[in-house]
Design a protein around this motif. Sequence first.
Motif, PDB file in Angstrom:
ATOM      1  N   GLU A   1       0.845  -1.203   0.000  1.00 21.11           N
ATOM      2  CA  GLU A   1       0.000   0.000   0.000  1.00 21.11           C
ATOM      3  C   GLU A   1       0.874   1.245   0.000  1.00 21.11           C
ATOM      4  O   GLU A   1       1.887   1.319   0.701  1.00 21.11           O
ATOM      5  N   ALA A   2       0.490   2.223  -0.784  1.00 17.31           N
ATOM      6  CA  ALA A   2       1.246   3.474  -0.846  1.00 17.31           C
ATOM      7  C   ALA A   2       1.197   4.169   0.512  1.00 17.31           C
ATOM      8  O   ALA A   2       0.145   4.181   1.167  1.00 17.31           O
ATOM      9  N   PRO A   3       2.316   4.746   0.947  1.00 18.31           N
ATOM     10  CA  PRO A   3       2.313   5.416   2.256  1.00 18.31           C
ATOM     11  C   PRO A   3       1.411   6.634   2.304  1.00 18.31           C
ATOM     12  O   PRO A   3       0.901   6.997   3.362  1.00 18.31           O
ATOM     13  N   VAL A   4       1.218   7.303   1.152  1.00 18.88           N
ATOM     14  CA  VAL A   4       0.299   8.432   1.048  1.00 18.88           C
ATOM     15  C   VAL A   4      -0.584   8.199  -0.172  1.00 18.88           C
ATOM     16  O   VAL A   4      -0.076   7.971  -1.280  1.00 18.88           O
ATOM     17  N   SER A   5      -1.887   8.228   0.027  1.00 18.07           N
ATOM     18  CA  SER A   5      -2.834   7.965  -1.051  1.00 18.07           C
ATOM     19  C   SER A   5      -4.120   8.704  -0.749  1.00 18.07           C
ATOM     20  O   SER A   5      -4.298   9.281   0.333  1.00 18.07           O
ATOM     21  N   LEU A   6      -5.050   8.667  -1.696  1.00 19.48           N
ATOM     22  CA  LEU A   6      -6.352   9.275  -1.450  1.00 19.48           C
ATOM     23  C   LEU A   6      -7.008   8.640  -0.227  1.00 19.48           C
ATOM     24  O   LEU A   6      -7.660   9.334   0.567  1.00 19.48           O
ATOM     25  N   GLU A   7      -6.794   7.364  -0.026  1.00 20.48           N
ATOM     26  CA  GLU A   7      -7.395   6.670   1.118  1.00 20.48           C
ATOM     27  C   GLU A   7      -6.792   7.166   2.433  1.00 20.48           C
ATOM     28  O   GLU A   7      -7.519   7.393   3.411  1.00 20.48           O
ATOM     29  N   THR A   8      -5.462   7.322   2.501  1.00 22.91           N
ATOM     30  CA  THR A   8      -4.854   7.800   3.755  1.00 22.91           C
ATOM     31  C   THR A   8      -5.249   9.249   4.028  1.00 22.91           C
ATOM     32  O   THR A   8      -5.369   9.661   5.181  1.00 22.91           O
TER      33      THR A   8
ATOM     34  N   SER B   1      -0.317  13.182   4.654  1.00 23.05           N
ATOM     35  CA  SER B   1      -1.737  12.854   4.492  1.00 23.05           C
ATOM     36  C   SER B   1      -2.618  13.908   5.143  1.00 23.05           C
ATOM     37  O   SER B   1      -3.667  14.285   4.598  1.00 23.05           O
ATOM     38  N   GLY B   2      -2.203  14.390   6.294  1.00 23.88           N
ATOM     39  CA  GLY B   2      -2.958  15.464   6.942  1.00 23.88           C
ATOM     40  C   GLY B   2      -2.994  16.725   6.098  1.00 23.88           C
ATOM     41  O   GLY B   2      -4.052  17.353   5.936  1.00 23.88           O
ATOM     42  N   GLN B   3      -1.849  17.091   5.537  1.00 22.11           N
ATOM     43  CA  GLN B   3      -1.815  18.283   4.672  1.00 22.11           C
ATOM     44  C   GLN B   3      -2.667  18.069   3.418  1.00 22.11           C
ATOM     45  O   GLN B   3      -3.239  19.021   2.869  1.00 22.11           O
ATOM     46  N   GLY B   4      -2.761  16.831   2.969  1.00 20.43           N
ATOM     47  CA  GLY B   4      -3.555  16.532   1.789  1.00 20.43           C
ATOM     48  C   GLY B   4      -5.033  16.814   1.938  1.00 20.43           C
ATOM     49  O   GLY B   4      -5.756  16.924   0.936  1.00 20.43           O
ATOM     50  N   THR B   5      -5.498  16.966   3.185  1.00 19.38           N
ATOM     51  CA  THR B   5      -6.916  17.289   3.389  1.00 19.38           C
ATOM     52  C   THR B   5      -7.262  18.664   2.820  1.00 19.38           C
ATOM     53  O   THR B   5      -8.430  18.933   2.529  1.00 19.38           O
ATOM     54  N   VAL B   6      -6.260  19.530   2.647  1.00 22.35           N
ATOM     55  CA  VAL B   6      -6.494  20.802   1.947  1.00 22.35           C
ATOM     56  C   VAL B   6      -6.964  20.520   0.523  1.00 22.35           C
ATOM     57  O   VAL B   6      -7.872  21.171   0.006  1.00 22.35           O
ATOM     58  N   GLY B   7      -6.343  19.542  -0.121  1.00 19.50           N
ATOM     59  CA  GLY B   7      -6.720  19.177  -1.477  1.00 19.50           C
ATOM     60  C   GLY B   7      -8.130  18.606  -1.549  1.00 19.50           C
ATOM     61  O   GLY B   7      -8.883  18.900  -2.491  1.00 19.50           O
TER      62      GLY B   7
END
Length: 313
Positions: free
Chosen positions: A3-10, A155-161
């Motif tokens: 599993e990718a360490p950072v993904s849409l799921e994470t 992943s937390g920062q990705g929530t901006v996206g």
Amino acid sequence: MTEAPVSLETIRAASGRIAGSVRRTPVLEATALREPPSRGPLFLKLECLQVTGSFKPRGALNKALGLDAPGGLTTASGGNHGLGVAYAASVLDVPATVFLPTSTPEAKMRKLGGWGATVRVTGSVFDEANEAALAHAEGGDAAYVHPFADPAVVSGQGTVGLELFEDLPDADTVLVAVGGGGLIAGIATALKALKPSIRVIGVEPVGAPTLHDSLEAGTLVTLDRIETEAGTLAPLRSAPLNLELIAAGVDRIVLVDDEAMRKAARWLWFEAGVAAELSGAAALAALTAGAYRPAPGERVAAVVCGAGSDGLG
């Protein structure tokens, strides 16, 4: 299959984990402008209105909530990530120790104290402060939270996206400031999974082109020196995780100088009443300085990632 360490799921998991403890920041359509910075529609993701004044609590809290850290949290920072860790520590009701380089603005140091953090000033750049933070974590019970090279932080920062896509699904391009690369790595991972055609453009200081130069070289580059006042965008070196995600999801990185960031910060204050620090205005500076030129009608969103007044002087 690994599993990718950072993904849409994470990133979606992070969104659920930190919900209620961070703010869903607004998207402002930039209309009724005296001096429009581009020919087409412009939208501002006001992450400068996030708790502590930047996006950093998203990643810090997502990481901290997965830690067993009765001895508290520690980190190194140019200021904003330290505030994010201090906030996360306050949520967990544990102490925080933040190591800062000497270039950190006094106002950030005072604000960290206001959030209850113990502040230690070490070294002239982030990388030197980070060595001290790692040594502190190794010598005691505090858990170390990296500002950008950690899948939970990214992943937390990705929530901006995620929020950007939900609020602005027809955006063509998103402009994001780049320091260590945690924010743009997370945003690009989320947006490219949700809308592969969207363009993600990074914006770095001319005096700290860490990831711009790394992408051109095809490998991580360590800068010889930092020559920018935007201290939160100024590591000498990024990390393999960030470079891999950025190479996969970011279309290109453009460079702007400090004066361009300063002019963009003044524009934000004059046109929108938004007080952005130099790094917070970097994404918009790509437009106002012409480093990125949208096509006619291109729908552009710029992430205003940090609050402050250093760009208004």
